[in-house]
Design a protein around this motif. Structure first.
Motif, PDB file in Angstrom:
ATOM      1  N   GLY A   9       0.729  -1.137   0.020  1.00  0.00           N
ATOM      2  CA  GLY A   9      -0.015  -0.018   0.161  1.00  0.00           C
ATOM      3  C   GLY A   9       0.851   1.347  -0.040  1.00  0.00           C
ATOM      4  O   GLY A   9       0.508   2.068  -0.707  1.00  0.00           O
ATOM      5  N   GLN A  10       1.661   1.255   0.820  1.00  0.00           N
ATOM      6  CA  GLN A  10       2.728   2.314   0.877  1.00  0.00           C
ATOM      7  C   GLN A  10       3.452   2.583  -0.441  1.00  0.00           C
ATOM      8  O   GLN A  10       3.580   3.813  -0.830  1.00  0.00           O
ATOM      9  N   ALA A  11       3.961   1.432  -1.046  1.00  0.00           N
ATOM     10  CA  ALA A  11       4.636   1.500  -2.439  1.00  0.00           C
ATOM     11  C   ALA A  11       3.701   2.080  -3.346  1.00  0.00           C
ATOM     12  O   ALA A  11       4.103   2.790  -4.361  1.00  0.00           O
ATOM     13  N   PHE A  12       2.482   1.541  -3.469  1.00  0.00           N
ATOM     14  CA  PHE A  12       1.406   2.184  -4.497  1.00  0.00           C
ATOM     15  C   PHE A  12       1.221   3.456  -4.205  1.00  0.00           C
ATOM     16  O   PHE A  12       1.174   4.431  -5.138  1.00  0.00           O
ATOM     17  N   ARG A  13       1.017   4.018  -3.091  1.00  0.00           N
ATOM     18  CA  ARG A  13       0.830   5.282  -2.802  1.00  0.00           C
ATOM     19  C   ARG A  13       1.660   6.251  -3.173  1.00  0.00           C
ATOM     20  O   ARG A  13       1.730   7.444  -3.827  1.00  0.00           O
ATOM     21  N   LYS A  14       3.168   5.657  -3.008  1.00  0.00           N
ATOM     22  CA  LYS A  14       4.266   6.670  -3.273  1.00  0.00           C
ATOM     23  C   LYS A  14       4.520   6.673  -5.125  1.00  0.00           C
ATOM     24  O   LYS A  14       4.940   7.694  -5.441  1.00  0.00           O
ATOM     25  N   SER A  15       4.281   5.546  -5.616  1.00  0.00           N
ATOM     26  CA  SER A  15       4.273   5.470  -7.027  1.00  0.00           C
ATOM     27  C   SER A  15       3.169   6.385  -7.541  1.00  0.00           C
ATOM     28  O   SER A  15       3.369   7.261  -8.549  1.00  0.00           O
ATOM     29  N   ILE A  16       1.947   6.312  -6.983  1.00  0.00           N
ATOM     30  CA  ILE A  16       0.797   7.353  -7.370  1.00  0.00           C
ATOM     31  C   ILE A  16       1.218   9.013  -7.167  1.00  0.00           C
ATOM     32  O   ILE A  16       1.020   9.735  -8.165  1.00  0.00           O
ATOM     33  N   LEU A  17       2.005   9.157  -6.034  1.00  0.00           N
ATOM     34  CA  LEU A  17       2.512  10.633  -6.007  1.00  0.00           C
ATOM     35  C   LEU A  17       3.559  10.764  -6.741  1.00  0.00           C
ATOM     36  O   LEU A  17       3.258  11.964  -7.343  1.00  0.00           O
ATOM     37  N   THR A  23       3.636  14.178 -13.856  1.00  0.00           N
ATOM     38  CA  THR A  23       2.320  14.966 -14.533  1.00  0.00           C
ATOM     39  C   THR A  23       2.436  16.502 -14.443  1.00  0.00           C
ATOM     40  O   THR A  23       2.348  17.212 -15.565  1.00  0.00           O
ATOM     41  N   LEU A  24       2.428  16.820 -13.030  1.00  0.00           N
ATOM     42  CA  LEU A  24       2.406  18.095 -12.851  1.00  0.00           C
ATOM     43  C   LEU A  24       3.500  18.963 -13.553  1.00  0.00           C
ATOM     44  O   LEU A  24       3.406  20.022 -13.895  1.00  0.00           O
ATOM     45  N   ILE A  25       4.857  18.524 -13.260  1.00  0.00           N
ATOM     46  CA  ILE A  25       5.930  19.076 -13.785  1.00  0.00           C
ATOM     47  C   ILE A  25       5.811  19.036 -15.281  1.00  0.00           C
ATOM     48  O   ILE A  25       6.300  20.192 -15.948  1.00  0.00           O
ATOM     49  N   SER A  26       5.578  18.187 -16.005  1.00  0.00           N
ATOM     50  CA  SER A  26       5.525  18.162 -17.459  1.00  0.00           C
ATOM     51  C   SER A  26       4.335  19.199 -18.018  1.00  0.00           C
ATOM     52  O   SER A  26       4.663  19.745 -18.961  1.00  0.00           O
ATOM     53  N   THR A  27       3.270  19.124 -17.292  1.00  0.00           N
ATOM     54  CA  THR A  27       2.270  20.119 -17.628  1.00  0.00           C
ATOM     55  C   THR A  27       2.845  21.596 -17.553  1.00  0.00           C
ATOM     56  O   THR A  27       2.668  22.475 -18.192  1.00  0.00           O
ATOM     57  N   ALA A  28       3.548  21.699 -16.258  1.00  0.00           N
ATOM     58  CA  ALA A  28       3.953  23.216 -16.259  1.00  0.00           C
ATOM     59  C   ALA A  28       5.107  23.542 -17.076  1.00  0.00           C
ATOM     60  O   ALA A  28       5.078  24.638 -17.549  1.00  0.00           O
ATOM     61  N   SER A  29       6.064  22.548 -17.397  1.00  0.00           N
ATOM     62  CA  SER A  29       6.878  22.881 -18.504  1.00  0.00           C
ATOM     63  C   SER A  29       6.358  23.108 -19.613  1.00  0.00           C
ATOM     64  O   SER A  29       6.944  23.981 -20.626  1.00  0.00           O
TER      65      SER A  29
END
Length: 116
Positions: A9-17, A23-29
């Motif tokens: 569960g922790q690994a899944f949350r970290k990968s989603i994060l 995605t946020l960085i690529s959209t901003a760039s």
């Protein structure tokens, strides 16, 4: 078994994060690379815009544009005069190439050493 699910569960949350951050960085760039429109005006548009404020402002803008064009003309004349001067200097150097100080010194050295 509980520990395994907790770790997954922790690994899944970290990968989603991480995926969200990427995605946020690529959209901003991508948004940063978009070229902004240019708001530069031509001289005629500047004069028209100045007349929208008042007639005196328009007249001042016309005078300013006229002065600018005169200075540009003077600068071009100075450049052409400078170029003519440099061409004249180069032509004179080619004509008088035998009279340079270095060549005179070489001639004197040859006379003194007897190679002449």
């Amino acid at each position: 078994m509980q520990a395994i699910f907790s770790a997954l569960g922790q690994a899944f949350r970290k990968s989603i994060l991480a995926l969200c951050l990427i995605t946020l960085i690529s959209t901003a760039s991508a948004l940063v690379l978009v070229q902004q429109p240019s708001y530069a005006l031509t001289p005629e548009e500047k004069i028209d815009r100045a007349y929208e404020y008042s007639e005196a402002t328009g007249l001042r803008e016309e005078d300013r544009q006229k002065d600018y064009l005169e200075e540009v003309g003077k600068a071009q004349q100075v450049d052409s005069v400078d170029k003519v001067y440099q061409d004249t200097v180069k032509a004179n150097q080619k004509e008088k190439s035998g009279f340079s100080i270095i060549e005179q010194a070489k001639g004197l050295i040859e006379k003194v050493t007897g190679k002449d």
